[in-house]
Design a protein around this motif. Structure first.
Motif, PDB file in Angstrom:
ATOM      1  N   ASN A  49     -10.750  27.204  79.918  1.00  0.00           N
ATOM      2  CA  ASN A  49     -10.327  27.938  81.310  1.00  0.00           C
ATOM      3  C   ASN A  49      -8.921  28.484  81.290  1.00  0.00           C
ATOM      4  O   ASN A  49      -8.436  29.260  82.072  1.00  0.00           O
ATOM      5  N   SER A  50      -7.990  28.223  80.223  1.00  0.00           N
ATOM      6  CA  SER A  50      -6.768  28.749  80.381  1.00  0.00           C
ATOM      7  C   SER A  50      -6.562  30.191  80.089  1.00  0.00           C
ATOM      8  O   SER A  50      -7.409  30.619  79.544  1.00  0.00           O
ATOM      9  N   ILE A  51      -5.643  30.614  80.893  1.00  0.00           N
ATOM     10  CA  ILE A  51      -5.361  32.115  80.478  1.00  0.00           C
ATOM     11  C   ILE A  51      -4.917  32.398  79.048  1.00  0.00           C
ATOM     12  O   ILE A  51      -3.970  31.609  78.681  1.00  0.00           O
ATOM     13  N   SER A  52      -5.469  33.477  78.695  1.00  0.00           N
ATOM     14  CA  SER A  52      -5.160  33.453  77.140  1.00  0.00           C
ATOM     15  C   SER A  52      -3.596  33.724  76.799  1.00  0.00           C
ATOM     16  O   SER A  52      -3.038  34.554  77.442  1.00  0.00           O
ATOM     17  N   GLY A  53      -3.271  32.792  76.098  1.00  0.00           N
ATOM     18  CA  GLY A  53      -1.749  32.837  75.500  1.00  0.00           C
ATOM     19  C   GLY A  53      -0.806  32.473  76.335  1.00  0.00           C
ATOM     20  O   GLY A  53       0.324  32.423  75.992  1.00  0.00           O
ATOM     21  N   LEU A  54      -1.214  31.804  77.550  1.00  0.00           N
ATOM     22  CA  LEU A  54      -0.345  31.145  78.401  1.00  0.00           C
ATOM     23  C   LEU A  54      -0.444  29.771  78.308  1.00  0.00           C
ATOM     24  O   LEU A  54      -1.280  28.958  78.365  1.00  0.00           O
ATOM     25  N   GLY A  97      -4.492  34.704  91.317  1.00  0.00           N
ATOM     26  CA  GLY A  97      -3.478  35.647  90.342  1.00  0.00           C
ATOM     27  C   GLY A  97      -2.493  35.020  89.913  1.00  0.00           C
ATOM     28  O   GLY A  97      -1.522  35.654  89.320  1.00  0.00           O
ATOM     29  N   GLN A  98      -2.340  33.672  90.055  1.00  0.00           N
ATOM     30  CA  GLN A  98      -1.057  33.081  89.821  1.00  0.00           C
ATOM     31  C   GLN A  98      -1.370  32.056  88.543  1.00  0.00           C
ATOM     32  O   GLN A  98      -2.603  31.308  88.615  1.00  0.00           O
ATOM     33  N   GLY A  99      -0.633  31.670  87.573  1.00  0.00           N
ATOM     34  CA  GLY A  99      -0.591  30.753  86.701  1.00  0.00           C
ATOM     35  C   GLY A  99      -2.054  30.938  85.850  1.00  0.00           C
ATOM     36  O   GLY A  99      -2.315  31.731  85.198  1.00  0.00           O
ATOM     37  N   HIS A 100      -2.718  29.654  86.017  1.00  0.00           N
ATOM     38  CA  HIS A 100      -4.120  29.595  85.180  1.00  0.00           C
ATOM     39  C   HIS A 100      -5.073  29.575  85.899  1.00  0.00           C
ATOM     40  O   HIS A 100      -6.235  29.382  85.657  1.00  0.00           O
ATOM     41  N   VAL A 104       3.381  35.667  85.110  1.00  0.00           N
ATOM     42  CA  VAL A 104       3.485  37.065  85.887  1.00  0.00           C
ATOM     43  C   VAL A 104       2.888  38.255  84.820  1.00  0.00           C
ATOM     44  O   VAL A 104       2.169  38.906  85.130  1.00  0.00           O
ATOM     45  N   ALA A 105       3.122  38.140  83.389  1.00  0.00           N
ATOM     46  CA  ALA A 105       2.747  39.028  82.529  1.00  0.00           C
ATOM     47  C   ALA A 105       1.354  39.012  82.150  1.00  0.00           C
ATOM     48  O   ALA A 105       0.807  39.926  81.782  1.00  0.00           O
ATOM     49  N   ALA A 106       0.859  37.818  82.152  1.00  0.00           N
ATOM     50  CA  ALA A 106      -0.302  37.553  81.424  1.00  0.00           C
ATOM     51  C   ALA A 106      -1.613  37.864  82.164  1.00  0.00           C
ATOM     52  O   ALA A 106      -1.682  37.806  83.579  1.00  0.00           O
ATOM     53  N   GLU A 107      -2.597  38.820  81.753  1.00  0.00           N
ATOM     54  CA  GLU A 107      -3.969  39.084  82.037  1.00  0.00           C
ATOM     55  C   GLU A 107      -4.011  39.547  83.679  1.00  0.00           C
ATOM     56  O   GLU A 107      -4.782  38.806  84.366  1.00  0.00           O
ATOM     57  N   GLY A 108      -3.188  40.476  84.009  1.00  0.00           N
ATOM     58  CA  GLY A 108      -3.214  41.114  85.295  1.00  0.00           C
ATOM     59  C   GLY A 108      -2.435  40.351  86.343  1.00  0.00           C
ATOM     60  O   GLY A 108      -2.518  40.534  87.601  1.00  0.00           O
ATOM     61  N   GLY A 109      -1.412  39.632  85.864  1.00  0.00           N
ATOM     62  CA  GLY A 109      -0.515  38.681  86.681  1.00  0.00           C
ATOM     63  C   GLY A 109       0.461  39.547  87.598  1.00  0.00           C
ATOM     64  O   GLY A 109       0.568  39.197  88.583  1.00  0.00           O
ATOM     65  N   LEU A 110       0.911  40.524  87.058  1.00  0.00           N
ATOM     66  CA  LEU A 110       1.567  41.553  87.647  1.00  0.00           C
ATOM     67  C   LEU A 110       0.922  42.032  88.709  1.00  0.00           C
ATOM     68  O   LEU A 110       1.474  42.404  89.964  1.00  0.00           O
ATOM     69  N   ARG A 111      -0.157  42.795  88.358  1.00  0.00           N
ATOM     70  CA  ARG A 111      -0.953  43.495  89.534  1.00  0.00           C
ATOM     71  C   ARG A 111      -1.214  42.439  90.438  1.00  0.00           C
ATOM     72  O   ARG A 111      -1.253  42.940  91.765  1.00  0.00           O
ATOM     73  N   ALA A 112      -1.545  41.167  90.436  1.00  0.00           N
ATOM     74  CA  ALA A 112      -1.956  40.340  91.340  1.00  0.00           C
ATOM     75  C   ALA A 112      -0.785  39.921  92.150  1.00  0.00           C
ATOM     76  O   ALA A 112      -0.824  39.858  93.466  1.00  0.00           O
ATOM     77  N   SER A 113       0.659  39.839  91.537  1.00  0.00           N
ATOM     78  CA  SER A 113       1.456  39.396  92.212  1.00  0.00           C
ATOM     79  C   SER A 113       1.843  40.481  93.112  1.00  0.00           C
ATOM     80  O   SER A 113       2.393  40.354  94.507  1.00  0.00           O
ATOM     81  N   LEU A 114       1.817  41.937  92.944  1.00  0.00           N
ATOM     82  CA  LEU A 114       2.357  42.865  93.633  1.00  0.00           C
ATOM     83  C   LEU A 114       1.219  43.055  94.841  1.00  0.00           C
ATOM     84  O   LEU A 114       1.451  43.579  96.054  1.00  0.00           O
ATOM     85  N   ALA A 115      -0.073  42.621  94.490  1.00  0.00           N
ATOM     86  CA  ALA A 115      -1.220  42.744  95.558  1.00  0.00           C
ATOM     87  C   ALA A 115      -0.915  42.026  96.748  1.00  0.00           C
ATOM     88  O   ALA A 115      -1.343  42.508  97.867  1.00  0.00           O
ATOM     89  N   TYR A 116      -0.443  40.860  96.567  1.00  0.00           N
ATOM     90  CA  TYR A 116      -0.037  40.137  97.904  1.00  0.00           C
ATOM     91  C   TYR A 116       0.769  40.812  98.907  1.00  0.00           C
ATOM     92  O   TYR A 116       0.682  40.796 100.078  1.00  0.00           O
TER      93      TYR A 116
END
Length: 313
Positions: free
Chosen positions: A14-19, A85-88, A219-231
């Motif tokens: 379940n963990s985000i790849s590389g995080l 969109g956050q963490g794992h 924030v950088a992993a797998e769409g984290g930046l996109r999700a952070s901005l989306a809020y």
């Protein structure tokens, strides 16, 4: 709870790849389905104690609560979540308005068998917590909100141009601009996160390099930046839905506004009182915006006193 072998398999699956996945003594990683997306939870404390759900904000993850969680675990059943969109947790496409996210958070908490719970939330986590209280008040015992400009509630209507104040809220407008933040921040997430953590804390030494690395990687992993901005990009919709709900009924659940002496919102309780019937406040000294990191013991004391007072009443 999972046994050790199952827990390790779950982390791999379940963990985000590389995080990297950080452990906290006495707590277990869990993933639950919430409306078709996976939400990461870190659970521990007293299984039969009152459930306390912790939500973090930008640019952090559940790890923001790590210093407060052991103290809370002495009395409570503690569940720290990564928001969508956050963490794992998964980074879904679609709306990140806080009512949509709140529904997913409540589904996750319900899947963890907490039918009634206390919410303690900071920054964007407090945005979600306020909307969740409007939707699911019957499941909540109380809500504590820490230093947050909640859309339509405590978020200022305009960005100040005075340099002495503008640094606290300038990013709201920047995050709303289409495409430009991604172009400027992709590959530079660490420098951006470093600025937030060092400037908005009272002491620039609050966060060490490893913590900055952790949050930047998330924030950088797998769409984290996109999700952070989306809020932020969906904040207007969050505000609209908050006010639609408040036209029907103000909050009756007990609310604690936790401010800090050097935070973004000087008086959380005052900003929340027009919208809730039972609001109290506390100011944490010697802290900036990141109160759970800067003064975790004071946060534990404030939350514990709030829960004890409301349960006794």
């Amino acid at each position: 709870m999972t046994d050790a072998s199952t827990e390790h398999r779950s982390c791999d699956q379940n963990s985000i790849s590389g995080l990297p996945l950080h452990d906290l003594a006495g707590f277990t990683h869990r993933w639950v389905d919430a409306g078709g997306i996976r939400i990461h939870a870190v659970e521990g404390g007293r299984p039969t104690g009152p459930a306390v759900v912790l939500l973090a904000g930008f640019p952090q993850t559940w790890w923001a609560w790590r210093a407060a969680m052991p103290g809370l675990a002495e009395r409570f059943h503690v569940i720290a979540l990564d928001l969508p969109g956050q963490g794992h947790s998964d980074r879904p496409h679609g709306s990140y308005d806080t009512h949509t996210v709140a529904s997913r958070v409540h589904s996750a908490v319900t899947a963890l068998n907490a039918s009634e719970y206390w919410l303690v939330a900071h920054d964007i986590g407090a945005w979600v917590a306020f909307s969740l209280a409007l939707q699911h008040e019957e499941h909540l015992r109380g809500v504590a909100l820490l230093d947050a400009g909640i859309p339509g509630i405590s978020l200022p209507d305009s960005i100040p141009t005075d340099p002495d104040r503008a640094w606290k809220t300038w990013h709201f407008a920047f995050h709303l601009v289409p495409d430009l933040p991604e172009a400027l921040l992709a590959g530079r997430e660490r420098a951006y996160v470093d600025w937030f953590l060092k400037v908005k804390a009272l002491s620039a030494n609050t966060f060490d390099g490893a913590e900055i690395d952790h949050y930047a990687a998330a924030v950088a992993a797998e769409g984290g930046l996109r999700a952070s901005l989306a809020y932020y990009r969906d904040a207007a919709e969050s505000a609209r839905r908050n006010h639609d709900a408040l036209e029907r009924q103000h909050l009756t659940v007990p609310v604690l506004g936790i401010s800090s002496a050097h935070g973004s919102i000087p008086d959380m309780a005052a900003s929340l009182s027009p919208w809730a019937e039972n609001v109290t406040g506390v100011v944490i000294p010697d802290a900036g915006h990141f109160i759970p990191d800067e003064q975790p013991d004071a946060v534990v004391d404030a939350v514990t006193a709030f829960i004890d007072r409301e349960r006794a009443g």
